[in-house]
Scaffold this active site. Structure first.
Site, PDB file in Angstrom:
ATOM      1  N   GLU A 294      -6.511  -4.304  -0.835  1.00 50.19           N
ATOM      2  CA  GLU A 294      -5.694  -3.153  -1.270  1.00 50.19           C
ATOM      3  C   GLU A 294      -6.230  -2.517  -2.547  1.00 50.19           C
ATOM      4  O   GLU A 294      -5.479  -2.145  -3.450  1.00 50.19           O
ATOM      5  CB  GLU A 294      -4.222  -3.529  -1.425  1.00 50.19           C
ATOM      6  CG  GLU A 294      -3.518  -3.772  -0.101  1.00 50.19           C
ATOM      7  CD  GLU A 294      -2.001  -3.777  -0.215  1.00 50.19           C
ATOM      8  OE1 GLU A 294      -1.455  -3.130  -1.124  1.00 50.19           O
ATOM      9  OE2 GLU A 294      -1.353  -4.440   0.624  1.00 50.19           O
ATOM     10  N   ASP A 446      -5.438 -11.836   2.317  1.00 50.12           N
ATOM     11  CA  ASP A 446      -4.000 -11.797   2.556  1.00 50.12           C
ATOM     12  C   ASP A 446      -3.804 -11.879   4.069  1.00 50.12           C
ATOM     13  O   ASP A 446      -4.120 -10.940   4.801  1.00 50.12           O
ATOM     14  CB  ASP A 446      -3.419 -10.488   1.999  1.00 50.12           C
ATOM     15  CG  ASP A 446      -1.930 -10.339   2.258  1.00 50.12           C
ATOM     16  OD1 ASP A 446      -1.363 -11.185   2.971  1.00 50.12           O
ATOM     17  OD2 ASP A 446      -1.338  -9.359   1.761  1.00 50.12           O
ATOM     18  N   ASN A 448      -0.883 -12.469   5.607  1.00 53.25           N
ATOM     19  CA  ASN A 448       0.492 -12.128   6.006  1.00 53.25           C
ATOM     20  C   ASN A 448       1.087 -13.202   6.907  1.00 53.25           C
ATOM     21  O   ASN A 448       1.783 -12.902   7.881  1.00 53.25           O
ATOM     22  CB  ASN A 448       0.521 -10.762   6.699  1.00 53.25           C
ATOM     23  CG  ASN A 448       0.610  -9.627   5.701  1.00 53.25           C
ATOM     24  OD1 ASN A 448       1.464  -9.629   4.820  1.00 53.25           O
ATOM     25  ND2 ASN A 448      -0.303  -8.679   5.799  1.00 53.25           N
TER      26      ASN A 448
END
Length: 559
Positions: A294, A446, A448
């Site tokens: 991100e 990441d 999730n």
């Protein structure tokens, strides 16, 4: 001559005609911008009829208002498309499709509405949305936080910046896409006006954005919890030891798009504030390899690339799926590693074109709904290959950010399978190319996915039973055979929190290492108990809704 604009709208598959009318018809003054929209597969006649119906409604509404009674009359309003030449005019047939019509040369096409004639513009540039950041800090470079345009070349387009104390009187201060805010702008509103220009150098209507607040002074940075973590990372590692970091830094794309972080003051949610903390945090860890998720494209190009270079890193950035404004970054210490390659693998593209995934493709062809959902995702794997300068090791670093939706575990499982298969293939190829070197694989990011779930178990155990509920969502016949031989363990274990917001708190981030080849020397402690005093992250001392995972690792036996 005034203009009529006709555009194909790719996202909706429609064609839109826009014309500004100022005419008088049967005593009714029509001074409005008319938008007529039809499917691209419809005909010119359909667009003409739709335009006539809109104009008829406007006339009847105006007459009803003036006469205080409902009017529903029919009017034979002249609307036509003609090609003008020096000898005669050709009327385009009503049954010609808009799709074919748009492909023709329209330098001399005239649209007549009532008795007025307009020159037709096909696919002229248009700014759909332009916005400025919510918070403006002096001494920082500003750009539009959102710039959505059609048929527009940003390089050719004209940007003009203005400042104002009262939103009435404006002073011009800049003429480029970027504007560096200076001390003289403190207390002023800023405005940007853009005239869009196409590749063919045609201009479209201007659009503007005005800041919601005035420019303010950048605050003094506070003492932050990550500084206590820096006490464990003062030393620079060497030889067979190395420090690895993964961190989801929270894209400005998501803080600007929604109200999920309403508990965080706007002044510290602003990317110009958060990126200062992120940089200070990264700097103090003295990591050898940094993987970020991100990261905003704009912030990488304008800030992080130079800052990381100053710290001695070579960094590579890829926009997620090639088209999202945020993406994946891998930075490696120049003194310790030779960068052999860094590429982005968009998982949907890999599934479609890689021979390696033909069996998976065949499996998904029997589950069209799942495949359709899977193929919509831009999830990517950044693969970086490094040659260590101090020891005979080749490192294959996978950096990823799996699909987020809570109910999409089956999609994440597919993504994890593609990632492990791809990394295993890269490892095999590198082992053949570098015969006298040990090849190590590290996968981070990441995911999730919380500990104990299907994705975590698949990655750490090397396989998943075909009768797992998510495998059965992929194949009701139980034909899922997902496994890998990377022998992964989570280097930082399963912390209580790596993601901490007001409505979700869990461990989602991991650094997976090959247990037989790399061992953990030190896990940099995470501030788990301290997080619980907050509603959620980010805040004035935590720049992201995630916390960084940092670990000191050591290669096992050398060849």
């Amino acid at each position: 001559m005034d203009l009529v604009q006709l555009r194909f709208l790719p996202q909706t598959g429609q064609c839109e005609m826009v014309v500004k009318l100022n005419v008088v018809f049967e005593g009714i003054n029509i001074n409005e911008e008319i938008h007529s929209v039809r499917k691209i597969t419809d005909t010119i006649g359909s667009l003409i009829e739709h335009t006539k119906n809109k104009l008829t409604k406007i006339i009847n509404d105006k007459k009803s208002t003036s006469d205080n009674q409902i009017t529903d009359q029919f009017y034979d309003i002249p609307v036509s498309f003609k090609r003008k030449s020096h000898k005669h005019s050709k009327v385009f047939p009503n049954d010609e499709s808009l799709q074919l019509f748009l492909l023709e040369d329209h330098d001399k096409t005239i649209v007549q509405i009532f008795d007025k004639k307009f020159l037709l513009q096909v696919n002229p540039p248009l700014i759909k949305n332009i916005q400025l950041p919510k918070i403006l800090y002096a001494s920082y470079v500003i750009q539009p936080s959102k710039f959505h345009a059609l048929y527009t070349n940003k390089v050719f387009s004209h940007f003009t910046w203005y400042k104002s104390l009262d939103l009435i009187s404006w002073e011009e201060v800049g003429n480029s896409y970027d504007y560096t805010i200076n001390k003289n702008d403190l207390g002023h509103y800023l405005k940007v006006v853009c005239v869009p220009v196409s590749d063919k150098l045609s201009e479209g209507p201007p659009a503007e954005a005005i800041s919601q607040r005035t420019v303010q002074e950048f605050p003094e940075l506070p003492m932050c919890p990550f500084q206590s973590r820096h006490q464990y990372t003062k030393n620079i590692l060497q030889k067979i030891d190395f420090r690895f970091l993964t961190y989801n830094t929270l894209s400005n794309r998501y803080t600007e798009m929604n109200l999920a972080f309403s508990y965080c003051p706007s002044e510290v949610l602003a990317i110009d504030y958060r990126k200062q903390l992120i940089y200070q945090e990264l700097k103090g860890y003295n990591a050898d390899i940094i993987c970020l998720q991100e990261i905003d494209n704009r912030e990488y190009n304008n800030y992080f690339r130079e800052k990381l270079s100053e710290l001695g890193y070579v960094s590579k950035f890829h926009r997620k799926g090639h088209n999202i404004s945020e993406g994946l970054l891998c930075a490696t210490r120049k003194t310790r590693y030779q960068l052999l390659s860094c590429q982005q693998v968009v998982l949907t593209e890999a599934l479609r074109i890689k021979k390696l995934f033909e069996p998976l493709n065949q499996l998904l062809n029997k589950n069209r709904d799942l495949k359709k959902s899977f193929m919509k995702q831009s999830t990517s794997l950044q693969v970086t290959t490094l040659k260590c300068k101090e020891v005979n090791r080749i490192m294959v670093i996978g950096n990823t950010h799996l699909y987020y939706h809570p109910s999409a575990t089956a999609i994440r499982l597919l993504q994890a399978h593609i990632i492990t298969s791809y990394l295993s293939d890269v490892k095999k190829r590198m082992s053949c190319e570098w015969k006298n070197f040990e090849v190590d694989v590290i996968l981070c990011g990441d995911f999730n996915s919380s500990p104990g779930g299907a994705i975590y178990n698949f990655l750490s155990e090397g396989s998943i039973p075909a009768d797992n509920e998510f495998c059965l969502q992929i194949s009701e016949e139980g034909k899922v055979n997902f496994s890998h031989e990377l022998n992964f363990i989570s280097a930082c274990g399963t912390p209580k929190y790596t993601n901490y917001t007001d409505d979700f708190k869990s461990c989602l981030d991991y650094i997976f290492i090959q247990e037989k080849k790399i061992e953990v020397k030190q896990i940099i402690p995470l501030p788990e108990e301290e997080l619980e005093q907050y509603i959620g992250l980010p805040n004035e001392v935590y720049p992201s809704d995630h916390v960084a995972l940092v670990v000191d690792l050591q290669f096992k036996d050398q060849i």
